[in-house]
Write an enzyme that holds these catalytic residues in place. Structure first.
Site, PDB file in Angstrom:
ATOM      1  CE  LYS A 222      -4.221  -1.752   0.280  1.00 50.92           C
ATOM      2  NZ  LYS A 222      -5.323  -1.472  -0.633  1.00 50.92           N
ATOM      3  NE  ARG A 256      -7.339  -8.946  -2.080  1.00 50.51           N
ATOM      4  CZ  ARG A 256      -6.893  -8.016  -2.906  1.00 50.51           C
ATOM      5  NH1 ARG A 256      -6.180  -6.987  -2.406  1.00 50.51           N
ATOM      6  NH2 ARG A 256      -7.139  -8.075  -4.207  1.00 50.51           N
TER       7      ARG A 256
END
Length: 280
Positions: A222, A256
């Site tokens: 991210k 995930r």
């Protein structure tokens, strides 16, 4: 804790790993390297060997500022051959990352047993289709929509607001006929949230765990991790591992990630310490 996924149950008494498999040409995280079905299937085989419990196949980019939405048929053409191959060869649970009812139908017919929807089944016909298909669903929080979600997102209490949204969507699913045992929730790190929001949300993840449902988190690669470390998207593995361990410590059941093997190993250590197990 268990999640009913297809006709089987996924045991979540220990956290498990979901491998990310983007089969799009414009993925932010892998530059479209798995857009070719053969390359995607080889990557799925690798993730299965490394210990993934689920492989999440996505045929449309939902990164901030993504291009215009792709057609249903384009998305189906991207995901169905890969899902068929994984379900037929690997004997591993397959999730489809989509918001479109037609893609959901095609993916489940191909062997997917979970729907992972960034819109939390708010799209036209999505909730009804998910109920009809009788597979697991993951409901994600997102403020706005992918192409504009990072334009000045604001919260008074990010963890509380995310928990309230997810609680409402769970009730909508149950009212539509989706069994609670088939529902997981995802706070949606990076989806309509600033770096400060993401950090606050991770620190207070136990408030989402308080919903009493399987909790999925996705922090791998991210932008917030890049901001914290100064690393490029291809060089965020250590930061992603740290975030995964922190998430599990705070109650996450499913992590995930793009880096399955390293995450599986890190979680083995984290779980051993959390449970004060002695490994001989």
């Amino acid at each position: 804790m268990q999640l009913r996924i297809g006709s089987a149950s996924l045991d979540l008494s220990r956290p498990v790993v979901m491998g990310i498999l983007n089969v799009t040409p414009d993925s932010f995280s892998d530059g479209g390297r798995y857009a070719d079905p053969d390359a995607a299937i080889r990557q799925a085989e690798r993730m299965a060997r490394e210990g993934a419990a689920i492989i999440d196949v996505g045929g449309e980019s939902t990164r901030p500022g993504a291009a215009a939405a792709v057609s249903e048929q384009t998305e189906i053409d991207r995901v169905v051959p890969v899902i068929e191959a994984i379900a037929g060869r690997l004997g591993i649970a397959v999730s489809v990352d989509t918001s479109k009812p037609a893609v959901m139908r095609a993916a489940v017919a191909a062997g997917a047993t979970m729907l992972n929807d960034v819109y939390a089944l708010r799209g036209d016909g999505a909730l009804e289709e998910a109920a009809r298909l009788e597979v697991a669903v993951c409901l994600m929080h997102m403020l706005g929509e992918p192409r504009t979600m990072q334009e000045n997102p604001r919260y008074t209490d990010v963890a509380g607001e995310v928990a309230a949204f997810l609680s409402e969507r769970v009730l909508a699913c149950v009212d539509a006929g989706i069994a609670r045992e088939r529902i997981a929730v995802d706070p949606g790190f990076g989806f309509g949230k600033t770096d400060a929001h993401n950090i606050e949300l991770l620190a207070n993840l136990s408030r989402i765990r308080g919903l009493g449902l399987p909790l999925l988190v996705g922090l791998s690669r991210k932008t917030t991790l890049g901001k914290l470390t100064g690393r490029s998207v291809d060089d965020r593995l250590p930061a992603g591992i740290a975030a995964a361990v922190l998430a599990v410590e705070r109650g996450a059941h499913i992590v995930r990630t793009h880096e399955v093997g390293a995450t599986v190993d890190a979680l083995k250590v984290a779980i051993a310490v959390m449970r004060t197990e002695v490994i001989l």
